[in-house]
Design an enzyme around this catalytic site. Structure first.
Site, PDB file in Angstrom:
ATOM      1  N   ARG A   1       0.830  -1.210   0.000  1.00 39.98           N
ATOM      2  CA  ARG A   1       0.000   0.000   0.000  1.00 39.98           C
ATOM      3  C   ARG A   1       0.855   1.247   0.000  1.00 39.98           C
ATOM      4  O   ARG A   1       0.529   2.238  -0.621  1.00 39.98           O
ATOM      5  CB  ARG A   1      -0.912  -0.019   1.231  1.00 39.98           C
ATOM      6  CG  ARG A   1      -1.722   1.234   1.430  1.00 39.98           C
ATOM      7  CD  ARG A   1      -2.708   1.097   2.585  1.00 39.98           C
ATOM      8  NE  ARG A   1      -3.649   0.029   2.336  1.00 39.98           N
ATOM      9  CZ  ARG A   1      -4.165  -0.759   3.289  1.00 39.98           C
ATOM     10  NH1 ARG A   1      -3.812  -0.581   4.544  1.00 39.98           N
ATOM     11  NH2 ARG A   1      -5.014  -1.708   2.985  1.00 39.98           N
ATOM     12  N   TYR A   2       1.946   1.223   0.754  1.00 41.01           N
ATOM     13  CA  TYR A   2       2.855   2.370   0.834  1.00 41.01           C
ATOM     14  C   TYR A   2       4.074   2.024   0.004  1.00 41.01           C
ATOM     15  O   TYR A   2       4.502   0.866  -0.022  1.00 41.01           O
ATOM     16  CB  TYR A   2       3.274   2.600   2.291  1.00 41.01           C
ATOM     17  CG  TYR A   2       2.106   2.771   3.243  1.00 41.01           C
ATOM     18  CD1 TYR A   2       1.369   3.961   3.241  1.00 41.01           C
ATOM     19  CD2 TYR A   2       1.727   1.758   4.114  1.00 41.01           C
ATOM     20  CE1 TYR A   2       0.297   4.125   4.104  1.00 41.01           C
ATOM     21  CE2 TYR A   2       0.659   1.913   4.985  1.00 41.01           C
ATOM     22  CZ  TYR A   2      -0.054   3.096   4.977  1.00 41.01           C
ATOM     23  OH  TYR A   2      -1.112   3.254   5.832  1.00 41.01           O
TER      24      TYR A   2
ATOM     25  N   ARG B   1       7.205   0.100   1.967  1.00 39.52           N
ATOM     26  CA  ARG B   1       7.076  -1.046   2.875  1.00 39.52           C
ATOM     27  C   ARG B   1       5.900  -1.938   2.492  1.00 39.52           C
ATOM     28  O   ARG B   1       4.910  -1.470   1.941  1.00 39.52           O
ATOM     29  CB  ARG B   1       6.947  -0.592   4.332  1.00 39.52           C
ATOM     30  CG  ARG B   1       5.820   0.372   4.616  1.00 39.52           C
ATOM     31  CD  ARG B   1       6.231   1.266   5.800  1.00 39.52           C
ATOM     32  NE  ARG B   1       5.134   2.055   6.344  1.00 39.52           N
ATOM     33  CZ  ARG B   1       4.773   3.237   5.854  1.00 39.52           C
ATOM     34  NH1 ARG B   1       5.387   3.737   4.795  1.00 39.52           N
ATOM     35  NH2 ARG B   1       3.785   3.899   6.401  1.00 39.52           N
TER      36      ARG B   1
ATOM     37  N   CYS C   1      -3.329 -18.040  14.460  1.00 38.83           N
ATOM     38  CA  CYS C   1      -2.898 -17.233  15.596  1.00 38.83           C
ATOM     39  C   CYS C   1      -3.007 -18.079  16.859  1.00 38.83           C
ATOM     40  O   CYS C   1      -3.710 -19.084  16.887  1.00 38.83           O
ATOM     41  CB  CYS C   1      -3.794 -16.012  15.774  1.00 38.83           C
ATOM     42  SG  CYS C   1      -3.706 -14.818  14.437  1.00 38.83           S
TER      43      CYS C   1
ATOM     44  N   CYS D   1      -8.725 -12.873  18.030  1.00 36.91           N
ATOM     45  CA  CYS D   1      -9.355 -11.660  18.549  1.00 36.91           C
ATOM     46  C   CYS D   1     -10.694 -11.508  17.832  1.00 36.91           C
ATOM     47  O   CYS D   1     -10.746 -11.565  16.601  1.00 36.91           O
ATOM     48  CB  CYS D   1      -8.476 -10.447  18.252  1.00 36.91           C
ATOM     49  SG  CYS D   1      -6.769 -10.654  18.791  1.00 36.91           S
TER      50      CYS D   1
ATOM     51  N   CYS E   1     -10.998  -8.893  14.942  1.00 38.70           N
ATOM     52  CA  CYS E   1      -9.867  -8.899  13.998  1.00 38.70           C
ATOM     53  C   CYS E   1     -10.246  -8.314  12.650  1.00 38.70           C
ATOM     54  O   CYS E   1     -11.286  -8.605  12.088  1.00 38.70           O
ATOM     55  CB  CYS E   1      -9.373 -10.331  13.802  1.00 38.70           C
ATOM     56  SG  CYS E   1      -8.008 -10.439  12.628  1.00 38.70           S
TER      57      CYS E   1
ATOM     58  N   ARG F   1      -8.846  -9.077   9.992  1.00 39.42           N
ATOM     59  CA  ARG F   1      -8.748 -10.134   8.978  1.00 39.42           C
ATOM     60  C   ARG F   1      -9.581 -11.353   9.374  1.00 39.42           C
ATOM     61  O   ARG F   1      -9.184 -12.491   9.152  1.00 39.42           O
ATOM     62  CB  ARG F   1      -7.286 -10.513   8.738  1.00 39.42           C
ATOM     63  CG  ARG F   1      -6.474  -9.311   8.332  1.00 39.42           C
ATOM     64  CD  ARG F   1      -5.141  -9.598   7.677  1.00 39.42           C
ATOM     65  NE  ARG F   1      -4.518  -8.319   7.395  1.00 39.42           N
ATOM     66  CZ  ARG F   1      -3.545  -7.762   8.127  1.00 39.42           C
ATOM     67  NH1 ARG F   1      -3.026  -8.415   9.148  1.00 39.42           N
ATOM     68  NH2 ARG F   1      -3.082  -6.566   7.834  1.00 39.42           N
TER      69      ARG F   1
ATOM     70  N   ASP G   1     -11.519  -0.791  12.784  1.00 40.51           N
ATOM     71  CA  ASP G   1     -11.927  -0.856  11.376  1.00 40.51           C
ATOM     72  C   ASP G   1     -13.363  -1.372  11.290  1.00 40.51           C
ATOM     73  O   ASP G   1     -13.806  -2.134  12.144  1.00 40.51           O
ATOM     74  CB  ASP G   1     -10.986  -1.799  10.611  1.00 40.51           C
ATOM     75  CG  ASP G   1      -9.548  -1.335  10.682  1.00 40.51           C
ATOM     76  OD1 ASP G   1      -9.304  -0.142  10.408  1.00 40.51           O
ATOM     77  OD2 ASP G   1      -8.668  -2.143  11.053  1.00 40.51           O
TER      78      ASP G   1
ATOM     79  N   ASP H   1      -7.388   3.564   9.865  1.00 43.27           N
ATOM     80  CA  ASP H   1      -7.112   3.113   8.510  1.00 43.27           C
ATOM     81  C   ASP H   1      -8.295   3.552   7.666  1.00 43.27           C
ATOM     82  O   ASP H   1      -9.412   3.080   7.869  1.00 43.27           O
ATOM     83  CB  ASP H   1      -6.934   1.584   8.476  1.00 43.27           C
ATOM     84  CG  ASP H   1      -5.494   1.204   8.228  1.00 43.27           C
ATOM     85  OD1 ASP H   1      -4.989   1.519   7.137  1.00 43.27           O
ATOM     86  OD2 ASP H   1      -4.873   0.620   9.135  1.00 43.27           O
TER      87      ASP H   1
ATOM     88  N   LYS I   1      -3.286   4.770   6.561  1.00 43.73           N
ATOM     89  CA  LYS I   1      -3.486   5.290   7.907  1.00 43.73           C
ATOM     90  C   LYS I   1      -3.445   6.812   7.954  1.00 43.73           C
ATOM     91  O   LYS I   1      -2.699   7.438   7.207  1.00 43.73           O
ATOM     92  CB  LYS I   1      -2.407   4.727   8.839  1.00 43.73           C
ATOM     93  CG  LYS I   1      -2.557   3.236   9.060  1.00 43.73           C
ATOM     94  CD  LYS I   1      -1.492   2.692  10.005  1.00 43.73           C
ATOM     95  CE  LYS I   1      -1.627   1.195  10.155  1.00 43.73           C
ATOM     96  NZ  LYS I   1      -1.186   0.474   8.924  1.00 43.73           N
TER      97      LYS I   1
HETATM   98  C1  LIG Z   1      -0.273  -0.415   8.765  1.00 45.65           C
HETATM   99  C2  LIG Z   1       0.329  -0.933   7.534  1.00 45.65           C
HETATM  100  C3  LIG Z   1       1.713  -0.854   7.313  1.00 45.65           C
HETATM  101  C4  LIG Z   1       2.663  -0.262   8.331  1.00 45.65           C
HETATM  102  O1  LIG Z   1       2.374   1.082   8.501  1.00 45.65           O
HETATM  103  P1  LIG Z   1       3.219   1.967   9.543  1.00 45.65           P
HETATM  104  O2  LIG Z   1       2.438   3.236   9.616  1.00 45.65           O
HETATM  105  O3  LIG Z   1       4.572   2.128   8.983  1.00 45.65           O
HETATM  106  O4  LIG Z   1       3.234   1.230  10.839  1.00 45.65           O
HETATM  107  C5  LIG Z   1       2.217  -1.312   6.126  1.00 45.65           C
HETATM  108  N1  LIG Z   1       1.424  -1.831   5.178  1.00 45.65           N
HETATM  109  C6  LIG Z   1       0.094  -1.932   5.361  1.00 45.65           C
HETATM  110  C7  LIG Z   1      -0.724  -2.507   4.273  1.00 45.65           C
HETATM  111  C8  LIG Z   1      -0.497  -1.496   6.544  1.00 45.65           C
HETATM  112  O5  LIG Z   1      -1.817  -1.623   6.724  1.00 45.65           O
END
Ligand SMILES: *Cc1c(COP(=O)(O)O)cnc(C)c1O
Length: 377
Positions: free
Chosen positions: A122-123, A126, A135, A139, A142, A144, A302, A339, A346
Site C-alpha cells: 500500500r505504501y 514497505r 494465531c 481476537c 480482527c 482479517r 476498522d 485506517d 493510515k
Molecule cells: C499499517 C500498515 C503498514 C505499516 O504502517 P506503519 O504506519 O509504517 O506502521 C504497512 N502496510 C500496510 C498494508 C499497513 O496496513
C-alpha cells in the site's frame, strides 16, 4: 503422545486444524509452545463447557469465525472476575452478536492492493507480508476475520511468491511480517524467512507483528530472542489492549525480548467495553512502558464485519487522547490512527492544538490545556 496428552475438555483434538506436534528434545521441565497451543480451547462445546456458557449458544458463531483460547488467556478468564464483562473475555470469547451483517469483509481493501496473495503493498517503501494465517488466539474484532484460522493458500508457494515480489521491487525498504501470527511458524521456517529477506540488499528493516509474547508466552525463550536479535535491525510490535494482559508470564516474555536487544512497540485497538476510557488506557500504556515496550499506535476500530459491537466513535477516541496527553509521559503516548476506507491507508487522529492565528501569533493549546501565544517568526 501427540498434543493430546492432557485430555481435559479443553484440548482441541478433533478440531479442523492439524494438531501441532511436540518438538522432540524440548527443554525438560518446560511446556513447549506447541504443547501449550494444543491445549487451547477451539470447539464451541468445549468453550461453553469450560467457561460455563449456555450449551449450543456459540455453535453458529464458531462455525462462521474460528475461535482459539490459549492456556494463558484461559487462565485470565478463571476466578471471580472471569465473566463476560471481563475485558479479556470480551476480546477472545466468541459472541453470538458477531454475525450481525454490518461492516465489510475486507474494510481496508487489502485484497485489491495485493500484487501476490498474502502480501499487501500500500505504501511505496514497505509491505505487509502475511506469512501465516493461524494465531495463538483469535481476537473477535480482527480486521482479517475473513481469513484467520481458515484454510488458505498461504503455504510454501505463497511465501516464495512474496519473497520473489520483494526481491524484484527495490522500492521496498521495510518488510512487516504479519498474518495471522508469524510466531506460529516453526523456528526453521520463521528464521529461514528472515534470513532470505535479510539477503535482499534493499530490505533495510524487518518488523514482526505478533500477539504471541502475551497470548502464548512459552513461544519466547532466551534462545529464541537471541537468535532473533541477530537480524538487527528487527523490530517487534506486540498487541495488547488491557493492562490485565500484561501480568505473569506474558510480562516475562517481553522482558526476555527487550533484554536481548529487540526494540519493542505496541499496537492497541480502541474497543468498546474493553479499553474505551482514559483510565484503562493510561494503565495499559504506562504498564507497557515499564516492560520496555514503547506504545506505537492506538488503532481506531476498522469497520470489519462481525465486530460492530466493539465500535467506539472517533470523537470519543479523541477526547480520551486529550485526557491522556495531560496525564501520561510522552513516551507512553501512542498515536491514535485510523485506517481510512478504500485502502487509503493510515491517518493520525489528533486532538486540535493550534487554535488559530492572530496578528502574527499562533494560539496553541498545551498538553495541560493552557492556551499560549507564540510568535510566527
Ligand atoms: C499499517 C500498515 C503498514 C505499516 O504502517 P506503519 O504506519 O509504517 O506502521 C504497512 N502496510 C500496510 C498494508 C499497513 O496496513
Amino acid at each position: 503422545m501427540k498434543g493430546r496428552a492432557e485430555t481435559s475438555p479443553g484440548t482441541d483434538e478433533g478440531a479442523v486444524e492439524e494438531p501441532f506436534e511436540d518438538t522432540p528434545g524440548a527443554a525438560p521441565g518446560r511446556v513447549s509452545w506447541k504443547r501449550d497451543l494444543a491445549r487451547s480451547l477451539c470447539r464451541a462445546r468445549d468453550i461453553e463447557k469450560v467457561l460455563g456458557v449456555t450449551a449450543g449458544s456459540l455453535e453458529a458463531v464458531c462455525a462462521a469465525y474460528p475461535a482459539r483460547i490459549s492456556p494463558s488467556v484461559r487462565q485470565a478468564l478463571s476466578g471471580p472476575c472471569g465473566g463476560p464483562e471481563n475485558p479479556v473475555w470480551r476480546q477472545f470469547v466468541p459472541d453470538p452478536r458477531e454475525p450481525d451483517g454490518t461492516g465489510e469483509e475486507d474494510p481496508l481493501c487489502e485484497e485489491a492492493q495485493s500484487p501476490v496473495p498474502g502480501l499487501v503493498h500500500r505504501y511505496p517503501d514497505r509491505v505487509l507480508f502475511q506469512v501465516e494465517t493461524r494465531c495463538a488466539v483469535y481476537c473477535r474484532y480482527c480486521l482479517r476475520k475473513r481469513l484467520v484460522g481458515k484454510k488458505q493458500e498461504h503455504g510454501k508457494e505463497a511465501l516464495e511468491e512474496g519473497i520473489g515480489y520483494i526481491r524484484k521491487t527495490p522500492a521496498v525498504r521495510e518488510v512487516v511480517l504479519s498474518g495471522g501470527d508469524p510466531l506460529l511458524l516453526e523456528d526453521s521456517v520463521f528464521f529461514g524467512l528472515l534470513s532470505r529477506l535479510r539477503d535482499i540488499p534493499h530490505v533495510e528493516v524487518l518488523r514482526v507483528h505478533t500477539r504471541a509474547p502475551l497470548a502464548l508466552p512459552s513461544r519466547i525463550t532466551p534462545a529464541f530472542a537471541r537468535r532473533l536479535a541477530r537480524f538487527f535491525p528487527v523490530y517487534m510490535n506486540v498487541q495488547a489492549n488491557h493492562p490485565s494482559e500484561l501480568g505473569g508470564e506474558g510480562g516475562r516474555a517481553l522482558r526476555i525480548l527487550g533484554a536481548a536487544g529487540i526494540p519493542l512497540g505496541s499496537q492497541s485497538v480502541l474497543l468498546r467495553g474493553v479499553n474505551d476510557s482514559a483510565e484503562t488506557l493510561a494503565g495499559l500504556f504506562t504498564a507497557l512502558l515499564r516492560l520496555g515496550v514503547r506504545p506505537y499506535y492506538l488503532h481506531h476500530l476498522d469497520r470489519v464485519r462481525g465486530a460492530g459491537h466493539f465500535y467506539t466513535p472517533p470523537g470519543r477516541g479523541l477526547r480520551i487522547m486529550e485526557t491522556l496527553r495531560a496525564r501520561v509521559s510522552g513516551m507512553a503516548l501512542p498515536r491514535y490512527v485510523v485506517d481510512l476506507p478504500g485502502g487509503a491507508g493510515k491517518a493520525a487522529l489528533s486532538p486540535q492544538t493550534i487554535l488559530g492565528r492572530r496578528g502574527g501569533k499562533w494560539r496553541v493549546r498545551s498538553a495541560t490545556g493552557r492556551v499560549v501565544e507564540m510568535d510566527e517568526d
